[in-house]
Design a protein around this motif. Sequence first.
Motif, PDB file in Angstrom:
ATOM      1  N   GLU A  75      51.836 -21.608  45.362  1.00 10.15           N
ATOM      2  CA  GLU A  75      50.671 -22.184  45.975  1.00 10.15           C
ATOM      3  C   GLU A  75      50.778 -23.249  46.622  1.00 10.15           C
ATOM      4  O   GLU A  75      51.945 -23.977  46.518  1.00 10.15           O
ATOM      5  CB  GLU A  75      49.462 -22.549  44.780  1.00 10.15           C
ATOM      6  CG  GLU A  75      49.926 -23.806  44.022  1.00 10.15           C
ATOM      7  CD  GLU A  75      48.790 -24.020  42.836  1.00 10.15           C
ATOM      8  OE1 GLU A  75      47.824 -24.043  43.269  1.00 10.15           O
ATOM      9  OE2 GLU A  75      49.443 -24.349  41.851  1.00 10.15           O
ATOM     10  N   TYR A  76      50.039 -23.588  47.719  1.00  8.99           N
ATOM     11  CA  TYR A  76      50.544 -24.498  48.772  1.00  8.99           C
ATOM     12  C   TYR A  76      49.662 -25.637  49.123  1.00  8.99           C
ATOM     13  O   TYR A  76      48.513 -25.221  48.688  1.00  8.99           O
ATOM     14  CB  TYR A  76      50.844 -23.676  50.052  1.00  8.99           C
ATOM     15  CG  TYR A  76      52.135 -22.788  50.009  1.00  8.99           C
ATOM     16  CD1 TYR A  76      53.254 -23.255  50.232  1.00  8.99           C
ATOM     17  CD2 TYR A  76      51.587 -21.521  49.700  1.00  8.99           C
ATOM     18  CE1 TYR A  76      54.188 -22.288  50.259  1.00  8.99           C
ATOM     19  CE2 TYR A  76      52.620 -20.320  49.687  1.00  8.99           C
ATOM     20  CZ  TYR A  76      54.057 -20.941  49.936  1.00  8.99           C
ATOM     21  OH  TYR A  76      55.110 -20.190  49.715  1.00  8.99           O
ATOM     22  N   ALA A  77      49.926 -26.962  49.405  1.00  7.26           N
ATOM     23  CA  ALA A  77      49.112 -27.783  49.622  1.00  7.26           C
ATOM     24  C   ALA A  77      49.466 -28.463  50.975  1.00  7.26           C
ATOM     25  O   ALA A  77      50.556 -28.530  51.502  1.00  7.26           O
ATOM     26  CB  ALA A  77      49.048 -28.985  48.684  1.00  7.26           C
ATOM     27  N   THR A  78      48.694 -29.204  51.690  1.00  8.26           N
ATOM     28  CA  THR A  78      48.931 -29.875  52.915  1.00  8.26           C
ATOM     29  C   THR A  78      48.306 -31.608  52.584  1.00  8.26           C
ATOM     30  O   THR A  78      47.146 -31.459  52.139  1.00  8.26           O
ATOM     31  CB  THR A  78      48.292 -29.434  54.100  1.00  8.26           C
ATOM     32  OG1 THR A  78      46.858 -29.366  54.010  1.00  8.26           O
ATOM     33  CG2 THR A  78      49.099 -28.308  54.689  1.00  8.26           C
ATOM     34  N   VAL A  79      49.145 -32.437  52.829  1.00 15.36           N
ATOM     35  CA  VAL A  79      48.653 -33.867  52.715  1.00 15.36           C
ATOM     36  C   VAL A  79      48.945 -34.750  53.638  1.00 15.36           C
ATOM     37  O   VAL A  79      50.174 -34.686  54.087  1.00 15.36           O
ATOM     38  CB  VAL A  79      49.407 -34.283  51.188  1.00 15.36           C
ATOM     39  CG1 VAL A  79      49.081 -35.786  50.716  1.00 15.36           C
ATOM     40  CG2 VAL A  79      49.067 -33.298  50.140  1.00 15.36           C
ATOM     41  N   PRO A  80      47.774 -35.462  54.214  1.00 19.02           N
ATOM     42  CA  PRO A  80      48.099 -36.446  55.095  1.00 19.02           C
ATOM     43  C   PRO A  80      48.909 -37.516  54.628  1.00 19.02           C
ATOM     44  O   PRO A  80      48.597 -37.951  53.606  1.00 19.02           O
ATOM     45  CB  PRO A  80      46.780 -37.006  55.663  1.00 19.02           C
ATOM     46  CG  PRO A  80      45.803 -36.424  54.669  1.00 19.02           C
ATOM     47  CD  PRO A  80      46.553 -35.167  53.895  1.00 19.02           C
ATOM     48  N   LEU A  81      49.788 -37.835  55.185  1.00 20.37           N
ATOM     49  CA  LEU A  81      50.705 -39.034  54.843  1.00 20.37           C
ATOM     50  C   LEU A  81      50.379 -40.584  55.469  1.00 20.37           C
ATOM     51  O   LEU A  81      50.372 -40.575  56.684  1.00 20.37           O
ATOM     52  CB  LEU A  81      52.154 -38.948  55.026  1.00 20.37           C
ATOM     53  CG  LEU A  81      52.698 -37.859  54.066  1.00 20.37           C
ATOM     54  CD1 LEU A  81      54.210 -37.560  54.476  1.00 20.37           C
ATOM     55  CD2 LEU A  81      52.561 -37.763  52.523  1.00 20.37           C
ATOM     56  N   MET A  82      50.067 -41.475  54.675  1.00 20.74           N
ATOM     57  CA  MET A  82      49.845 -42.936  55.228  1.00 20.74           C
ATOM     58  C   MET A  82      51.150 -43.322  55.314  1.00 20.74           C
ATOM     59  O   MET A  82      52.095 -43.580  54.147  1.00 20.74           O
ATOM     60  CB  MET A  82      49.065 -43.684  54.391  1.00 20.74           C
ATOM     61  CG  MET A  82      47.380 -43.190  54.664  1.00 20.74           C
ATOM     62  SD  MET A  82      46.375 -44.084  53.479  1.00 20.74           S
ATOM     63  CE  MET A  82      46.752 -43.506  51.866  1.00 20.74           C
ATOM     64  N   ILE A  83      51.831 -43.800  56.472  1.00 18.39           N
ATOM     65  CA  ILE A  83      53.039 -44.413  56.852  1.00 18.39           C
ATOM     66  C   ILE A  83      53.389 -45.511  55.503  1.00 18.39           C
ATOM     67  O   ILE A  83      54.555 -45.506  55.086  1.00 18.39           O
ATOM     68  CB  ILE A  83      53.480 -45.245  58.071  1.00 18.39           C
ATOM     69  CG1 ILE A  83      53.133 -43.925  59.150  1.00 18.39           C
ATOM     70  CG2 ILE A  83      54.626 -45.729  58.154  1.00 18.39           C
ATOM     71  CD1 ILE A  83      54.121 -42.723  58.836  1.00 18.39           C
ATOM     72  N   HIS A  84      52.504 -46.447  55.278  1.00 18.76           N
ATOM     73  CA  HIS A  84      52.723 -47.589  54.372  1.00 18.76           C
ATOM     74  C   HIS A  84      52.816 -47.137  52.979  1.00 18.76           C
ATOM     75  O   HIS A  84      53.408 -47.752  52.088  1.00 18.76           O
ATOM     76  CB  HIS A  84      51.704 -48.737  54.579  1.00 18.76           C
ATOM     77  CG  HIS A  84      50.451 -48.431  54.272  1.00 18.76           C
ATOM     78  ND1 HIS A  84      49.521 -47.289  55.227  1.00 18.76           N
ATOM     79  CD2 HIS A  84      49.703 -48.470  53.115  1.00 18.76           C
ATOM     80  CE1 HIS A  84      48.359 -47.503  54.364  1.00 18.76           C
ATOM     81  NE2 HIS A  84      48.398 -48.013  53.261  1.00 18.76           N
ATOM     82  N   ILE A  88      52.605 -41.613  47.574  1.00 16.15           N
ATOM     83  CA  ILE A  88      51.876 -40.239  47.740  1.00 16.15           C
ATOM     84  C   ILE A  88      52.692 -39.134  47.117  1.00 16.15           C
ATOM     85  O   ILE A  88      52.578 -38.414  46.640  1.00 16.15           O
ATOM     86  CB  ILE A  88      51.464 -40.208  49.211  1.00 16.15           C
ATOM     87  CG1 ILE A  88      50.433 -41.194  49.635  1.00 16.15           C
ATOM     88  CG2 ILE A  88      51.002 -38.742  49.376  1.00 16.15           C
ATOM     89  CD1 ILE A  88      49.969 -41.358  51.141  1.00 16.15           C
ATOM     90  N   LEU A  89      54.168 -39.040  47.980  1.00 17.50           N
ATOM     91  CA  LEU A  89      54.856 -37.923  47.630  1.00 17.50           C
ATOM     92  C   LEU A  89      55.237 -38.065  45.974  1.00 17.50           C
ATOM     93  O   LEU A  89      55.488 -36.966  45.485  1.00 17.50           O
ATOM     94  CB  LEU A  89      56.151 -37.936  48.532  1.00 17.50           C
ATOM     95  CG  LEU A  89      55.801 -37.592  50.016  1.00 17.50           C
ATOM     96  CD1 LEU A  89      57.079 -37.854  50.773  1.00 17.50           C
ATOM     97  CD2 LEU A  89      55.361 -36.227  50.080  1.00 17.50           C
TER      98      LEU A  89
END
Length: 64
Positions: A5-14, A19-20
């Motif tokens: 299964e897959y997911a896409t996640v927007p990352l906030m630079i700070h 998040i990861l």
Amino acid sequence: MTTWEYATVPLMIHATKQILDNWGDDGWELVTVLPGSTPADVPAGNMNAPVQTNPIAYLKRPKA
């Protein structure tokens, strides 16, 4: 045979590491990170428009 299964996640630079790490704790593996796309409301060729897009992380994990 493993299915994914897959997911896409927007990352906030700070907060990229946090998040990861959170997704990794849930069993997700990072596949790649790509730049975000230009928002649809910014007219093409408008060099003065502020464009701030977050990179997108693509993750996968085995299906249960």
